[in-house]
Scaffold this motif. Sequence first.
Motif, mmCIF file in Angstrom:
data_model
loop_
_atom_site.group_PDB
_atom_site.id
_atom_site.type_symbol
_atom_site.label_atom_id
_atom_site.label_comp_id
_atom_site.label_asym_id
_atom_site.label_seq_id
_atom_site.Cartn_x
_atom_site.Cartn_y
_atom_site.Cartn_z
ATOM 1 N N UNK A 124 0.827 -1.214 0.000
ATOM 2 C CA UNK A 124 0.000 0.000 0.000
ATOM 3 C C UNK A 124 0.861 1.264 0.000
ATOM 4 N N UNK A 125 1.907 1.264 0.808
ATOM 5 C CA UNK A 125 2.790 2.433 0.874
ATOM 6 C C UNK A 125 3.554 2.578 -0.438
ATOM 7 N N UNK A 126 4.039 1.484 -0.956
ATOM 8 C CA UNK A 126 4.773 1.525 -2.222
ATOM 9 C C UNK A 126 3.860 2.025 -3.341
ATOM 10 N N UNK A 127 2.610 1.585 -3.354
ATOM 11 C CA UNK A 127 1.659 2.063 -4.363
ATOM 12 C C UNK A 127 1.399 3.561 -4.216
ATOM 13 N N UNK B 231 3.846 6.634 11.211
ATOM 14 C CA UNK B 231 2.908 5.991 12.135
ATOM 15 C C UNK B 231 3.081 4.480 12.162
ATOM 16 N N UNK B 232 3.295 3.882 10.991
ATOM 17 C CA UNK B 232 3.518 2.423 10.960
ATOM 18 C C UNK B 232 4.797 2.067 11.707
ATOM 19 N N UNK B 233 5.853 2.848 11.471
ATOM 20 C CA UNK B 233 7.121 2.596 12.137
ATOM 21 C C UNK B 233 6.985 2.796 13.637
ATOM 22 N N UNK B 234 6.286 3.862 14.026
ATOM 23 C CA UNK B 234 6.081 4.139 15.442
ATOM 24 C C UNK B 234 5.325 3.002 16.119
ATOM 25 N N UNK B 235 4.280 2.541 15.471
ATOM 26 C CA UNK B 235 3.499 1.434 16.021
ATOM 27 C C UNK B 235 4.380 0.206 16.231
ATOM 28 N N UNK C 16 1.838 10.433 2.880
ATOM 29 C CA UNK C 16 2.607 9.186 2.836
ATOM 30 C C UNK C 16 3.661 9.168 3.940
ATOM 31 N N UNK C 17 4.307 10.284 4.170
ATOM 32 C CA UNK C 17 5.285 10.369 5.257
ATOM 33 C C UNK C 17 4.611 10.081 6.594
ATOM 34 N N UNK C 18 3.426 10.610 6.788
ATOM 35 C CA UNK C 18 2.700 10.366 8.031
ATOM 36 C C UNK C 18 2.371 8.887 8.197
ATOM 37 N N UNK D 25 2.004 6.307 -7.142
ATOM 38 C CA UNK D 25 1.019 7.299 -7.586
ATOM 39 C C UNK D 25 1.606 8.701 -7.552
ATOM 40 N N UNK D 26 2.401 8.977 -6.531
ATOM 41 C CA UNK D 26 3.073 10.272 -6.440
ATOM 42 C C UNK D 26 4.024 10.435 -7.621
#
Length: 86
Positions: free
Chosen positions: A6-9, A54-58, A48-50, A13-14
């Motif tokens: 999902x993040x890579x997609x 957030x995923x890394x923080x979790x 995307x940065x957020x 898109x960007x």
Amino acid sequence: MEYDAKVINRVKRIEGQVRGLISMMEEGKDCREVVPQMTAVRNAIDRTAAVVVSKNLEQCIREEKDNGQNAEQLIQEAVNMLVKSR
């Protein structure tokens, strides 16, 4: 950190938005058309940065809890990263 599909997609898109922006500029489009596209690209990158932070923080907080450590410093680092990215 592993980045899910999902993040890579999102980043792909960007990439497409940036290519579109370059095309607009090469075609000499008016700034009233170019600037909103630039804003859209910037907003997509910010979102995307957020997501990445957030995923890394979790993930880090879960690891810290498993190790019996305090995650307060990790949270502060994540907040600082987000603030600096703006």
